[in-house]
Design a protein around this motif. Structure first.
Motif, PDB file in Angstrom:
ATOM      1  N   VAL A  41       0.849  -1.192   0.000  1.00 22.37           N
ATOM      2  CA  VAL A  41       0.000   0.000   0.000  1.00 22.37           C
ATOM      3  C   VAL A  41       0.885   1.242   0.000  1.00 22.37           C
ATOM      4  O   VAL A  41       1.856   1.324   0.755  1.00 22.37           O
ATOM      5  N   SER A  43       0.618   5.369   0.547  1.00 22.08           N
ATOM      6  CA  SER A  43      -0.284   6.393   1.069  1.00 22.08           C
ATOM      7  C   SER A  43       0.533   7.626   1.424  1.00 22.08           C
ATOM      8  O   SER A  43       1.740   7.681   1.171  1.00 22.08           O
ATOM      9  N   ALA A  48      -2.845   8.138   5.829  1.00 20.55           N
ATOM     10  CA  ALA A  48      -2.536   6.909   6.561  1.00 20.55           C
ATOM     11  C   ALA A  48      -2.937   7.024   8.027  1.00 20.55           C
ATOM     12  O   ALA A  48      -3.438   6.058   8.629  1.00 20.55           O
ATOM     13  N   TRP A  52      -5.420   4.099   7.281  1.00 21.17           N
ATOM     14  CA  TRP A  52      -4.637   2.877   7.094  1.00 21.17           C
ATOM     15  C   TRP A  52      -5.076   1.772   8.052  1.00 21.17           C
ATOM     16  O   TRP A  52      -5.170   0.604   7.674  1.00 21.17           O
ATOM     17  N   HIS A  56      -6.111  -1.823   6.799  1.00 20.29           N
ATOM     18  CA  HIS A  56      -5.267  -2.947   7.241  1.00 20.29           C
ATOM     19  C   HIS A  56      -6.122  -4.043   7.874  1.00 20.29           C
ATOM     20  O   HIS A  56      -5.954  -5.238   7.578  1.00 20.29           O
ATOM     21  N   ALA A  66      -0.042  -6.996   4.441  1.00 17.23           N
ATOM     22  CA  ALA A  66       0.214  -5.758   3.710  1.00 17.23           C
ATOM     23  C   ALA A  66       1.160  -4.871   4.495  1.00 17.23           C
ATOM     24  O   ALA A  66       1.068  -4.770   5.717  1.00 17.23           O
ATOM     25  N   ASP A  67       2.068  -4.226   3.772  1.00 18.55           N
ATOM     26  CA  ASP A  67       2.909  -3.171   4.312  1.00 18.55           C
ATOM     27  C   ASP A  67       2.472  -1.858   3.680  1.00 18.55           C
ATOM     28  O   ASP A  67       1.950  -1.843   2.559  1.00 18.55           O
ATOM     29  N   CYS A  68       2.715  -0.757   4.403  1.00 16.56           N
ATOM     30  CA  CYS A  68       2.311   0.564   3.893  1.00 16.56           C
ATOM     31  C   CYS A  68       3.493   1.519   3.896  1.00 16.56           C
ATOM     32  O   CYS A  68       4.150   1.697   4.922  1.00 16.56           O
ATOM     33  N   THR A  70       4.369   5.350   3.679  1.00 22.79           N
ATOM     34  CA  THR A  70       3.723   6.655   3.832  1.00 22.79           C
ATOM     35  C   THR A  70       4.677   7.744   3.364  1.00 22.79           C
ATOM     36  O   THR A  70       5.810   7.840   3.823  1.00 22.79           O
TER      37      THR A  70
END
Length: 208
Positions: A41, A43, A48, A52, A56, A66-68, A70
């Motif tokens: 992801v 963002s 986020a 987020w 999540h 999932a990793d995000c 930012t």
């Protein structure tokens, strides 16, 4: 009520899903697109912090990890340095050609993440989760992706259609009034361009 609008592009066709609560359902809606239960992801820090966690949880509910990443908010993020950072981050997480990149944000994040997906491994799938009204009605649909140049905006990019667009209208409650009105102005423009009945409806219901 959930509405689905299909964008008919043959093999590149996709659905735009519109309605409340879509962040919580994101895992179930994205899962059919996945080769394996993993995605990445992209963002910005503001979005986020607001959304987020809900996204999540919606992914985890379906067993999707999932990793995000930012990024800073604002138009300056749509640039070569942040594109490079994004692509390298995706490679570090071993995002493969059959995987999905999710853009969680407004037009800046959608354009940047979509372009990163277009050039990563010569093209990986991506899903738009637009978080502004302007992005929901405009930039998340149509496959226009890219970054800005000192020579001008959107001069570097590619057409790369999303696999899915999830327009969660609950998100709009978190927008500042000015940001919401900017998106509404874009909707009004569609009425002015050739739908008098729609324009009349917008005038009547705008205050609400």
């Amino acid at each position: 009520m959930i509405e689905t609008v299909n964008v008919p592009l043959g093999a590149r066709a996709y659905d735009v899903v519109i309605g409340p609560g879509l962040l919580a359902e994101a895992g179930a809606r994205i899962a059919p697109l996945l080769r394996r239960p993993k995605l990445a992801v992209i963002s910005d820090e503001t979005v986020a912090s607001l959304h987020w966690d809900m996204l999540h949880k919606g992914l985890e509910k379906e067993g999707i990890s999932a990793d995000c990443l930012t990024l800073p908010p604002g138009e300056a993020t749509k640039s070569w340095p942040h594109l490079e950072r994004t692509v390298e981050w995706l490679l570090e997480r071993r995002i493969e050609r059959g995987d999905i990149v999710v853009a969680l944000g407004g037009g800046v994040i959608g354009d940047l993440a979509g372009f990163a997906a277009a050039i990563l491994r010569r093209g990986v799938g991506f899903v738009q989760v637009p978080t502004t009204l302007l992005a929901q009605v405009d930039s998340s649909v149509g496959g226009k992706t890219g970054v800005n140049s000192p020579h001008g905006k959107n001069l570097i990019g590619a057409f790369h259609q999303p696999r899915l667009v999830l327009a969660d209208i609950d998100i709009l409650a978190t927008l500042p009034p000015r940001e919401f009105l900017a998106g509404y102005a874009e909707v009004v423009k569609y009425g002015l361009l050739g739908d008098a009945a729609f324009f009349d409806w917008l005038e009547a219901h705008g205050p609400a």
